[in-house]
Design an enzyme around this catalytic site. Structure first.
Site, mmCIF file in Angstrom:
data_model
loop_
_atom_site.group_PDB
_atom_site.id
_atom_site.type_symbol
_atom_site.label_atom_id
_atom_site.label_comp_id
_atom_site.label_asym_id
_atom_site.label_seq_id
_atom_site.Cartn_x
_atom_site.Cartn_y
_atom_site.Cartn_z
ATOM 1 N N TYR A 223 9.167 5.428 -7.677
ATOM 2 C CA TYR A 223 8.513 6.836 -6.468
ATOM 3 C C TYR A 223 7.201 7.646 -7.601
ATOM 4 C CZ TYR A 223 12.447 6.676 -3.467
ATOM 5 O OH TYR A 223 13.327 6.263 -3.000
ATOM 6 N N GLY B 44 5.791 -3.573 0.774
ATOM 7 C CA GLY B 44 5.371 -4.929 0.123
ATOM 8 C C GLY B 44 6.245 -5.124 -1.021
ATOM 9 N N VAL B 45 6.267 -6.443 -1.213
ATOM 10 C CA VAL B 45 7.416 -6.834 -2.113
ATOM 11 C C VAL B 45 7.019 -6.522 -3.447
ATOM 12 C CG1 VAL B 45 8.527 -8.036 0.050
ATOM 13 C CG2 VAL B 45 7.496 -9.327 -1.778
ATOM 14 N N GLY C 236 0.626 -1.282 -0.277
ATOM 15 C CA GLY C 236 0.359 0.140 -0.308
ATOM 16 C C GLY C 236 0.902 1.111 0.206
ATOM 17 N N GLY D 39 4.854 -4.319 -5.420
ATOM 18 C CA GLY D 39 5.279 -3.124 -5.648
ATOM 19 C C GLY D 39 6.674 -2.991 -5.632
ATOM 20 N N CYS E 242 12.678 0.512 4.512
ATOM 21 C CA CYS E 242 11.431 0.845 4.785
ATOM 22 C C CYS E 242 10.739 0.053 4.827
ATOM 23 C CB CYS E 242 10.434 2.323 4.168
ATOM 24 S SG CYS E 242 8.468 2.017 5.114
#
Ligand code: FDA
Length: 542
Positions: free
Chosen positions: A484, A190-191, A123, A193, A186
Site C-alpha cells: 500500500y 499483477g503477480v 499497474g 508487484g 482484486c
C-alpha cells in the site's frame, strides 16, 4: 565483500545523512534537454541497440513503442489504475517483451542510453511508480508475460510476472476444485508487484502471504543475466519475496506452491450501522478476530452509509467472512466466539473456493469464472491509500473519534484485516515482511474521488486521519504495508539516496529487515540502476 558492506553500513549510520551511491544515469536531466533535438536519432539508436542484443531468431517488431506510435497511448493507459497519475510524465518508450531476451536487451540498452527503467505488471501501484518518473524513462510492461502452468500432481504453478491474480486463480480452478493460492482479492492486480511486495488475501490466516508460498523465481538482473533461485542465492531470493522486486531486477516468473482448499467454503456478510451497535462489535472484533481458527477469516469494512439520501450520513461496518469449510462448522465456531454478530444459517452461503474469489471481487457467484480473465477493467477514479498496524485494541473513545472523521468523507473506506493464525507462526525475518506475531490487525485507509480539483482536499483529509490515528497504532516504527505504497512516508532523493533518508520509509515497511535488504541491494545492484522514489538504497563501498 560482506565485511566491506558491514563497514560501509556502520559508516553511513555514524555519519548520518551521508550521500549514497548514485544511479549511473546521473546525466539524465542534461540528456533530457539534448534529447529534444535528437529524439528520432536516439530512437533509432535505442532500437538498433535493442536488436543487436537479440539472437536473430528473436527479433520482433512490436516490442518497442515510441510516443509517436499509434498504440503507445492505449498500451500506457491500459493498466493505469489510479487516475491521479494519468497526466503525469510519460515514458520515452514502452517495451512490451515476449521473452527474457527482450528484457535483457532492454536493460542493457537502457544503461547504454542513460535511461531510467520502470517495470509494470498489473499497474496497481498506489503511487504509480510502475509507470511514472520525473527523469527520462522507459516502461517495461509485462502484459505478454502471463502464461500460467499448473501442475496439480506436484502442487505447484509457474506464473509469468505479468499475469493477474484473476488469471492465476482461474488457471488453478480450471484444473482442480481443491487447490488455490493465498493472495489478494482484486483480480486485476499483477503477480509481479503483488507477490514481490507480500500479498495477502482471504486465506492468508491459513497459509500466510503470497510471498510465503514462492518456491522459485526467474529474474533478470542489472547485467541482463537470467537468474533462478539457485543462481541468485538465498539472500536475493529472500529480498524479492516482500522487499519489492523493483529494487533488484525484473522478475520474469514465479514458481508457487499451491495450497489445499476444501470443495465447500462458506461466506457471510453482516452489516451494522453505528445506531445498530457497530462500535461495540468492532471493539469485540479487535480482541477476537486474530484468535479465530485458521480456517476463519472475518474482516471489518468501515464506510459511510446514506451519503446521498435525505437521512444524515452515518458509519456502517460490514463484517465479511470466508470460512474454509461448511456452514455447519462455521456456525458452531462463530456463534460461540462472536454471538453478538447474530449470524444464522440464513446469512451463510456455501460455494466453491473459486466462487468465493468471485464473491470477494464483487462479482455474482453465478457468473462464469471467465470474468477473472478480464484485465482491462479501467479505473475512472483517483485515490490515495495509507496503512497502519494495531498491536492493542483501540479504545471506544478512539473508535468514536475515528468514525466521526470517516463520516466527513463519503468516499472513504477503511478495511481492518485480522492477523494471527499462520501469520503468527512465521518468523518475522523469514521474508522482508516483518509484521507477524505481535499484530492484531492491519488497517487500510482509502479515499477516492472523480474530479481533479478535489485532490488537495481529499488527500488533506487522509493526512489528518493518519495523524488522528497515531496514538492508537504501532509505533517505533509506525508500521506500514509496502504494497500500500505511500510516498508521504518519505522518498529517496534523486540521484543521490542516503541510507538515513530512506530509513524514514524503509523501517516503516520492513522494520528490522530493512538493513538486510540494504545489504542485498548493495551486492545485487551496486550502481543503483534500479532506483525509484522508494527503492532500497545502496551503501557506498570504498
Ligand atoms: P505495478 O505493476 O504497479 O507494480 C507495483 C510495484 O512493483 C512497482 O514498483 C513495480 O515497478 C514493481 N513491479 C511490478 N512488476 C514487477 C516485476 N515483474 N519485477 C520487478 N518489479 C515489479 N494488496 C494485497 O496484499 N491484497 C489485496 O487484496 C490487494 N488488493 C488491491 C486492490 C486494488 C484495487 C489495488 C489498486 C491494490 C491492491 N493491493 C492489494 C495492493 C497491490 O498488492 C499492490 O499495489 C501491488 O504492488 C500491485 O502489483 P501490480 O503488479 O498490479 O502493480
Amino acid at each position: 565483500m560482506v565485511g566491506k558492506i558491514t563497514r560501509a553500513y556502520e559508516r553511513e549510520v555514524k555519519e548520518g545523512d551521508v550521500k549514497m551511491a548514485s544511479p549511473k544515469f546521473g546525466m539524465s536531466i542534461l540528456f533530457f534537454f539534448l534529447c529534444i533535438s535528437f529524439c528520432s536519432s536516439t530512437d533509432q539508436s535505442f532500437q538498433q541497440c535493442f536488436s543487436s542484443h537479440l539472437p536473430p531468431s528473436n527479433i520482433t517488431y512490436d516490442v518497442i513503442f515510441t510516443q509517436d506510435s499509434s498504440q503507445y497511448s492505449s498500451i500506457l493507459q491500459s493498466s493505469i489504475r489510479n487516475l491521479r497519475f494519468s497526466n503525469a510524465s510519460k515514458p520515452r518508450y514502452l517495451v512490451t517483451p515476449y521473452n527474457e531476451d527482450h528484457i535483457q536487451a532492454t536493460i542493457i540498452c537502457s544503461k547504454e542510453h542513460h535511461m531510467h527503467v520502470r517495470v509494470r505488471s498489473g499497474g496497481h501501484d498506489y503511487e504509480g511508480l510502475s509507470y511514472i518518473s520525473d527523469v527520462p524513462f522507459i516502461v517495461i510492461d509485462l502484459f505478454h508475460i502471463r502464461s500460467v502452468m499448473v501442475d496439480i500432481k506436484n502442487e505447484y504453478a509457474w506464473v509469468g510476472a505479468g499475469a493477474t491474480l484473476g488469471e492465476l486463480y482461474y488457471s488453478i480452478s480450471a484444473k482442480s476444485n481443491v487447490h488455490g493460492f493465498p493472495a489478494g482479492s482484486c483480480p486485476t492486480v499483477g503477480v509481479g508487484g503483488h507477490i514481490s511486495g507480500g500479498g495477502f488475501g482471504t486465506i492468508f490466516r491459513k497459509y500466510g502471504l503470497a510471498a510465503d508460498n514462492v518456491i522459485d523465481a526467474k529474474m533478470i538482473d542489472v547485467n541482463g543475466n537470467v537468474l533462478d533461485r539457485k543462481s541468485m542465492g538465498e539472500d536475493l531470493f529472500w529480498a524479492i519475496r516482500g522487499g519489492g522486486g523493483a529494487s533488484f531486477g525484473v522478475i520474469f516468473s514465479w514458481k508457487l506452491k499451491l495450497v489445499r482448499v476444501p470443495p465447500t467454503v462458506t461466506v457471510f456478510k453482516t452489516v451494522k450501522s453505528l445506531e445498530q451497535g457497530a462500535t461495540k462489535l468492532v471493539q469485540k472484533w479487535q480482541n477476537i478476530a486474530y484468535k479465530f481458527h485458521h480456517d476463519l477469516f472475518v474482516h471489518a469494512v468501515i464506510q459511510v452509509t446514506n451519503p446521498n439520501s435525505n437521512q444524515n450520513p452515518t458509519v456502517q461496518v460490514s463484517f465479511d467472512c470466508l470460512f474454509l469449510g461448511t456452514t455447519e462448522r462455521l456456525l458452531s465456531s462463530i456463534q460461540r466466539s462472536f454471538p453478538e454478530l447474530g449470524v444464522t444459517q440464513e446469512n451463510c452461503t456455501e460455494m466453491s473456493w473459486i466462487q468465493s474469489v468471485l464473491y470477494f471481487a464483487g462479482y455474482s457467484i453465478a457468473e462464469s469464472a471467465d470474468v477473472l480473465l478480464n484485465r482491462t477493467t479501467q479505473s475512472t477514479q483517483s485515490f490515495k491509500g495509507k496503512s497502519d498496524y494495531v498491536k492493542e485494541a483501540i479504545p471506544k473513545t478512539g473508535l468514536e473519534g475515528l468514525f466521526k472523521m470517516v463520516v466527513e468523507e463519503e468516499t472513504s473506506v477503511l478495511i481492518l484485516t485480522p492477523y494471527g493464525g499462520r501469520m503468527k507462526q512465521i518468523k518475522s525475518s523469514a521474508t522482508p515482511f516483518p509484521y507477524r506475531s505481535e499484530y492484531l490487525y492491519g488497517i487500510q485507509y482509502m479515499i477516492s474521488w472523480d474530479v481533479a480539483e478535489e485532490t488537495g482536499k481529499r488527500i488533506g483529509w487522509m493526512r489528518r486521519l493518519y495523524k488522528y490515528m497515531e496514538p492508537y497504532v504501532s509505533t517505533a516504527p509506525r508500521a506500514a504495508y509496502f504494497n500500500y505504497r505511500d510516498l508521504d512516508l518519505g522518498r529517496n532523493s534523486y540521484p543521490n539516496t542516503s541510507y538515513v533518508e530512506s530509513s524514514e520509509w524503509g523501517l516503516k515497511y520492513f522494520n528490522h529487515n530493512f538493513n538486510r535488504l540494504v545489504r542485498v541491494k548493495t551486492l545485487a545492484d551496486p550502481h543503483n540502476f534500479f532506483w525509484n522514489e522508494q527503492s532500497i538504497p545502496v551503501l557506498r563501498l570504498e
